[in-house]
Design an enzyme around this catalytic site. Sequence first.
Site, PDB file in Angstrom:
ATOM      1  N   HIS A 135      16.492 -59.103 -11.361  1.00  0.00           N
ATOM      2  CA  HIS A 135      15.181 -59.583 -11.807  1.00  0.00           C
ATOM      3  C   HIS A 135      14.298 -58.440 -12.287  1.00  0.00           C
ATOM      4  CE1 HIS A 135      13.053 -58.259  -8.116  1.00  0.00           C
ATOM      5  NE2 HIS A 135      14.114 -58.698  -7.450  1.00  0.00           N
ATOM      6  N   CYS A 192      18.117 -56.947  -3.825  1.00  0.00           N
ATOM      7  CA  CYS A 192      18.119 -57.400  -5.212  1.00  0.00           C
ATOM      8  C   CYS A 192      18.176 -56.209  -6.156  1.00  0.00           C
ATOM      9  CB  CYS A 192      16.867 -58.236  -5.501  1.00  0.00           C
ATOM     10  SG  CYS A 192      16.914 -59.870  -4.740  1.00  0.00           S
TER      11      CYS A 192
END
Length: 192
Positions: A152, A168
Amino acid sequence: MRIISGLGCALLLAGCTFKGVPDPALSARDAEYMALVPEAEFDPHFARYEIADPTREAPGTIVVETKERQLYLVLPNGWAMRYGVSVGDEAYGWTGTARIDRKAEWPAWNPPAEMIRRWPHVHAMQGGPMNPLGARALYLSDRGRDTLYRIHGTNEPEKIGQAVSSGCIRMRNIDVVDLYNRVPVGATVIVR
């Protein structure tokens, strides 16, 4: 004279192994939201480049080299797009193989329960420039089960190149837009 000639040849050859890539086109909303994220200086080593493919994976595969803090999208004909990333710190790092299960623009953020237990100040947020997921999110699954890990964007671009996330893979917003535009749902992601 040979040293200078050898150095000149090396520089010419090095110039042939990577090249800069123009920024992707942005929607009006993208431009408006990205203008609200603070600018950050970053090491050019973590800029977006098209390079000779170092991964030896099939075209269309995403490879994240956590120690290098680089993400590679394998292109045809021996090339790859290289993007600088932030990765999980040692306590929260994740490695393995997954698939992109879905993609979202300016996604909402719903931190998992274990993250909320560690950091009680975090809470769910709608998408936008202050959202930690940034401009785009690619949701990773393993055999149809959500891994809870994402590739992301970020509202902290100054941290690209560091091990700071809860697992992440974070990218500069302009880079995650570029990647989002290039990969389909179902693409393989290898994190090592």
